[in-house]
Design an enzyme around this catalytic site. Structure first.
Site, PDB file in Angstrom:
ATOM      1  N   ASN A 189     -56.655  76.259   6.017  1.00 56.06           N
ATOM      2  CA  ASN A 189     -55.230  76.212   5.777  1.00 56.06           C
ATOM      3  C   ASN A 189     -54.929  74.649   5.172  1.00 56.06           C
ATOM      4  O   ASN A 189     -54.817  73.785   5.834  1.00 56.06           O
ATOM      5  CB  ASN A 189     -54.508  76.430   6.807  1.00 56.06           C
ATOM      6  CG  ASN A 189     -53.290  76.477   6.878  1.00 56.06           C
ATOM      7  OD1 ASN A 189     -52.368  76.257   5.733  1.00 56.06           O
ATOM      8  ND2 ASN A 189     -52.389  76.937   7.912  1.00 56.06           N
ATOM      9  N   LYS A 230     -56.198  72.169   7.923  1.00 53.52           N
ATOM     10  CA  LYS A 230     -56.677  72.631   9.121  1.00 53.52           C
ATOM     11  C   LYS A 230     -57.921  73.596   8.904  1.00 53.52           C
ATOM     12  O   LYS A 230     -57.743  74.293   7.809  1.00 53.52           O
ATOM     13  CB  LYS A 230     -55.622  73.482   9.789  1.00 53.52           C
ATOM     14  CG  LYS A 230     -54.171  72.819  10.131  1.00 53.52           C
ATOM     15  CD  LYS A 230     -53.371  73.664  10.976  1.00 53.52           C
ATOM     16  CE  LYS A 230     -51.882  72.921  11.312  1.00 53.52           C
ATOM     17  NZ  LYS A 230     -50.823  73.881  10.932  1.00 53.52           N
ATOM     18  N   ARG A 283     -55.747  80.413   3.710  1.00 55.06           N
ATOM     19  CA  ARG A 283     -54.358  80.709   3.991  1.00 55.06           C
ATOM     20  C   ARG A 283     -53.636  80.366   2.629  1.00 55.06           C
ATOM     21  O   ARG A 283     -53.574  79.214   2.253  1.00 55.06           O
ATOM     22  CB  ARG A 283     -53.937  80.146   5.133  1.00 55.06           C
ATOM     23  CG  ARG A 283     -52.325  80.343   5.452  1.00 55.06           C
ATOM     24  CD  ARG A 283     -51.729  79.622   6.445  1.00 55.06           C
ATOM     25  NE  ARG A 283     -50.454  80.187   6.559  1.00 55.06           N
ATOM     26  CZ  ARG A 283     -49.474  79.343   6.757  1.00 55.06           C
ATOM     27  NH1 ARG A 283     -49.609  78.141   7.145  1.00 55.06           N
ATOM     28  NH2 ARG A 283     -48.280  79.848   6.823  1.00 55.06           N
ATOM     29  N   HIS A 324     -45.418  84.685   7.333  1.00 55.50           N
ATOM     30  CA  HIS A 324     -46.143  85.212   8.643  1.00 55.50           C
ATOM     31  C   HIS A 324     -46.954  86.357   8.732  1.00 55.50           C
ATOM     32  O   HIS A 324     -47.053  86.994   9.982  1.00 55.50           O
ATOM     33  CB  HIS A 324     -45.013  85.199   9.787  1.00 55.50           C
ATOM     34  CG  HIS A 324     -44.662  83.837  10.121  1.00 55.50           C
ATOM     35  ND1 HIS A 324     -43.383  83.649  10.799  1.00 55.50           N
ATOM     36  CD2 HIS A 324     -45.333  82.606  10.139  1.00 55.50           C
ATOM     37  CE1 HIS A 324     -43.075  82.538  11.015  1.00 55.50           C
ATOM     38  NE2 HIS A 324     -44.195  81.784  10.700  1.00 55.50           N
ATOM     39  N   ARG A 365     -35.262  74.814  10.763  1.00 55.49           N
ATOM     40  CA  ARG A 365     -34.544  75.485   9.776  1.00 55.49           C
ATOM     41  C   ARG A 365     -33.350  76.271  10.369  1.00 55.49           C
ATOM     42  O   ARG A 365     -33.446  76.816  11.435  1.00 55.49           O
ATOM     43  CB  ARG A 365     -35.683  76.494   9.285  1.00 55.49           C
ATOM     44  CG  ARG A 365     -36.939  75.930   8.538  1.00 55.49           C
ATOM     45  CD  ARG A 365     -37.386  76.963   7.799  1.00 55.49           C
ATOM     46  NE  ARG A 365     -38.758  76.419   7.330  1.00 55.49           N
ATOM     47  CZ  ARG A 365     -40.015  76.873   7.460  1.00 55.49           C
ATOM     48  NH1 ARG A 365     -40.033  77.822   8.546  1.00 55.49           N
ATOM     49  NH2 ARG A 365     -41.073  76.251   7.230  1.00 55.49           N
ATOM     50  N   MET A 367     -39.291  73.486  21.738  1.00 56.40           N
ATOM     51  CA  MET A 367     -38.946  74.486  22.724  1.00 56.40           C
ATOM     52  C   MET A 367     -39.184  73.978  24.235  1.00 56.40           C
ATOM     53  O   MET A 367     -38.300  73.942  25.030  1.00 56.40           O
ATOM     54  CB  MET A 367     -39.400  75.843  22.445  1.00 56.40           C
ATOM     55  CG  MET A 367     -38.700  76.824  23.484  1.00 56.40           C
ATOM     56  SD  MET A 367     -36.785  76.788  23.104  1.00 56.40           S
ATOM     57  CE  MET A 367     -36.574  77.813  21.655  1.00 56.40           C
ATOM     58  N   GLY A 383     -46.254  80.358  19.619  1.00 51.73           N
ATOM     59  CA  GLY A 383     -46.019  79.529  20.792  1.00 51.73           C
ATOM     60  C   GLY A 383     -44.794  79.575  21.523  1.00 51.73           C
ATOM     61  O   GLY A 383     -45.041  79.623  23.002  1.00 51.73           O
ATOM     62  N   GLY A 438     -42.836  82.341  21.764  1.00 50.84           N
ATOM     63  CA  GLY A 438     -42.757  83.795  22.122  1.00 50.84           C
ATOM     64  C   GLY A 438     -43.986  84.106  23.315  1.00 50.84           C
ATOM     65  O   GLY A 438     -43.858  85.016  24.163  1.00 50.84           O
ATOM     66  N   GLU A 460     -53.971  84.003  13.971  1.00 51.99           N
ATOM     67  CA  GLU A 460     -54.168  84.030  12.264  1.00 51.99           C
ATOM     68  C   GLU A 460     -55.357  83.805  11.876  1.00 51.99           C
ATOM     69  O   GLU A 460     -55.760  84.394  10.729  1.00 51.99           O
ATOM     70  CB  GLU A 460     -52.850  83.217  11.827  1.00 51.99           C
ATOM     71  CG  GLU A 460     -51.501  83.615  12.222  1.00 51.99           C
ATOM     72  CD  GLU A 460     -50.280  82.692  12.032  1.00 51.99           C
ATOM     73  OE1 GLU A 460     -50.090  81.942  12.539  1.00 51.99           O
ATOM     74  OE2 GLU A 460     -49.604  82.807  10.970  1.00 51.99           O
TER      75      GLU A 460
HETATM   76  P1  AMP Z   1     -46.451  77.545  17.119  1.00 57.35           P
HETATM   77  O1  AMP Z   1     -45.910  77.139  15.711  1.00 57.35           O
HETATM   78  O2  AMP Z   1     -46.880  78.900  17.440  1.00 57.35           O
HETATM   79  O3  AMP Z   1     -47.380  76.571  17.484  1.00 57.35           O
HETATM   80  O4  AMP Z   1     -45.310  77.256  18.328  1.00 57.35           O
HETATM   81  C1  AMP Z   1     -44.668  76.010  18.500  1.00 57.35           C
HETATM   82  C2  AMP Z   1     -43.657  76.149  19.241  1.00 57.35           C
HETATM   83  O5  AMP Z   1     -44.116  76.603  20.779  1.00 57.35           O
HETATM   84  C3  AMP Z   1     -42.960  74.859  19.921  1.00 57.35           C
HETATM   85  O6  AMP Z   1     -41.553  74.655  19.696  1.00 57.35           O
HETATM   86  C4  AMP Z   1     -43.258  74.434  21.133  1.00 57.35           C
HETATM   87  O7  AMP Z   1     -42.491  73.736  22.025  1.00 57.35           O
HETATM   88  C5  AMP Z   1     -43.407  76.139  21.862  1.00 57.35           C
HETATM   89  N1  AMP Z   1     -44.257  76.046  23.109  1.00 57.35           N
HETATM   90  C6  AMP Z   1     -45.362  75.774  23.166  1.00 57.35           C
HETATM   91  N2  AMP Z   1     -45.761  75.969  24.478  1.00 57.35           N
HETATM   92  C7  AMP Z   1     -44.508  76.314  24.905  1.00 57.35           C
HETATM   93  C8  AMP Z   1     -44.259  76.610  26.626  1.00 57.35           C
HETATM   94  N3  AMP Z   1     -45.312  76.451  27.333  1.00 57.35           N
HETATM   95  N4  AMP Z   1     -42.991  76.857  26.675  1.00 57.35           N
HETATM   96  C9  AMP Z   1     -41.934  76.667  25.848  1.00 57.35           C
HETATM   97  N5  AMP Z   1     -42.247  76.510  24.359  1.00 57.35           N
HETATM   98  C10 AMP Z   1     -43.462  76.186  24.132  1.00 57.35           C
END
Ligand code: AMP
Length: 398
Positions: A9, A16, A91, A180, A241, A283, A330, A332, A384
């Site tokens: 990627n 990556k 990707r 996505h 965003r 989050m 992350g 979800g 992915e």
């Molecule tokens: P991703 O882009 O899929 O890597 O997701 C990143 C997002 O997932 C970030 O906002 C992180 O804060 C959130 N995230 C990862 N682990 C947790 C967790 N245990 N609780 C809440 N949010 C999380």
């Protein structure tokens, strides 16, 4: 048996990579080269057998980043020559209306990917640069481009058409593309498996909630609508965003705040969303701040989840019958607060989250709906890289 694929990627400032076994999804090595093209040194992190190897590397461009990656494999393993790589999967963010499937890369495909940079100026040039240097580094392996947009090319005209002047739209290829796609494709297949139903009879709403976030309405394994549009800015509230916004906000800022188009682009893509509302884009920090009683964080969480709920409602209307709502990525996969709040109050639509099942931590695909819930609510980890690896194997017939 193993079928190892190198998945790459290549972004504007980072590269990556992962060696993934397309058979069982095992990652033989995972790495990241950061700060490509920066003024100082770049940084490489190469993880193999659970051990992280970090080093400072000079990476003025993508060729240097790819050389640094090859060095890391030589120093720390696995030995790529001995690993029996069958393909390299890349990707690519924007495949336009041209690529509805992954393709083996040749010069003609590369030229189209580069030409599509007009639609994705931040991503496609870096994706194409990564492919070119990877083809030089691994000239004997087949290279496959896997597009973020391809899964959504099945959207009907009614879903992908913006109500603007048709000629202007045609001249500038303005339509909804969605992103996505590898995640939505992978997760919707996993969902059918978990439900024990044939994919062709399964309707799901996938909520990919990561740093970027998008919802997808999937009918019988096929994307029929998704929340991102011409670019990844449309739709859900994201880390930085805004998601959906009245386009007149742009005119208003230009006219009354004197902001130029790049400043507004920066505001809406990089300084809005959860970050703009709460001061943090992560989050985990947001949830901590809510627990500490921070009112801005509380509002940010509510705005975030309210937008998710609105998309769930609209995709229920789009699909008519829905077997499951699926959370992934992350946020979800991990943020039970977001899952609970997003689906709160939807019992009359047949959606009931089981509080205890929702709060239980797990890395496994799982069902968190109550026994009585007509629509199942699933949490399914996305992958992915594995989807890209499998596509690379499928396209090359390895
Ligand atoms: P991703 O882009 O899929 O890597 O997701 C990143 C997002 O997932 C970030 O906002 C992180 O804060 C959130 N995230 C990862 N682990 C947790 C967790 N245990 N609780 C809440 N949010 C999380």
């Amino acid at each position: 048996m193993s079928t190892p694929v190198l998945v790459i990627n290549s972004g504007s400032s980072s590269l990556k990579y992962q060696v993934v076994d397309a058979d069982d999804g095992g990652a033989l090595a995972v790495g990241l080269v950061e700060r490509i093209g920066g003024s100082g040194h770049g940084r490489l992190t190469h993880t193999v057998d659970g051990e992280k190897h970090r080093s400072d590397v000079a990476v003025p461009d993508h060729a240097a980043a790819m050389a640094a990656m090859a060095d890391a494999f030589e120093q720390h393993g696995p030995d790529l020559a001995a690993a029996g790589l069958v393909a390299v999967g890349h990707r690519v963010v924007q495949g336009g209306a041209r690529f509805g499937h992954s393709v083996r890369v040749d010069e003609a495909a590369l030229e189209i990917i580069e030409e599509l940079s007009a639609l994705a100026p931040l991503h496609n040039p870096a994706n194409a640069a990564g492919i070119r240097v990877a083809m030089d580094t691994f000239p004997d392996l087949p290279h496959v481009a896997v597009f973020d947009t391809a899964f959504h090319l099945t959207m009907p005209e009614v879903a992908h058409t913006y109500a603007i002047d048709r000629q202007v739209a045609a001249d500038h290829r303005i339509r909804r593309y969605g992103f996505h796609g590898t995640s939505h494709a992978y997760v919707s297949r996993q969902a059918a498996e978990l439900l024990g139903k044939p994919l062709e009879e399964t309707n799901v709403i996938v909520l990919h909630l990561g740093n970027g976030a998008s919802a997808c309405a999937v009918r019988a394994g096929v994307s029929v609508d998704t929340s991102m549009g011409l670019t990844p800015l449309e739709g859900l509230v994201m880390g930085t965003r805004s998601g959906d916004i009245d386009p007149a906000v742009v005119f208003h800022l230009a006219r009354t705040a004197g902001m130029d188009i790049d400043a507004i682009d920066d505001l809406l893509n990089k300084r809005s969303g959860v970050l703009g509302l709460s001061g943090s884009q992560d989050m985990r920090d947001l949830v901590d701040a809510v627990e500490a009683g921070d009112a801005d964080a509380q509002l940010a969480l509510e705005v975030y989840c309210y937008r998710v709920r609105k998309y769930v409602g609209s995709y229920l209307a789009v699909l008519g019958r829905v077997d499951a709502i699926v959370f992934t990525a992350g946020i979800g996969e991990n943020a039970d607060e977001v899952r609970e709040l997003s689906l709160r109050g939807l019992e009359s639509l047949g959606i009931e989250v089981d509080g205890e099942a929702n709060r239980a931590r797990s890395k496994e695909p799982r069902d968190i709906a109550t026994a009585a819930s007509r629509v199942r609510v699933l949490v399914i980890p996305t992958n992915e890289e594995l989807e890209i690896a499998r596509d690379a194997v499928r396209v090359t017939g390895s």
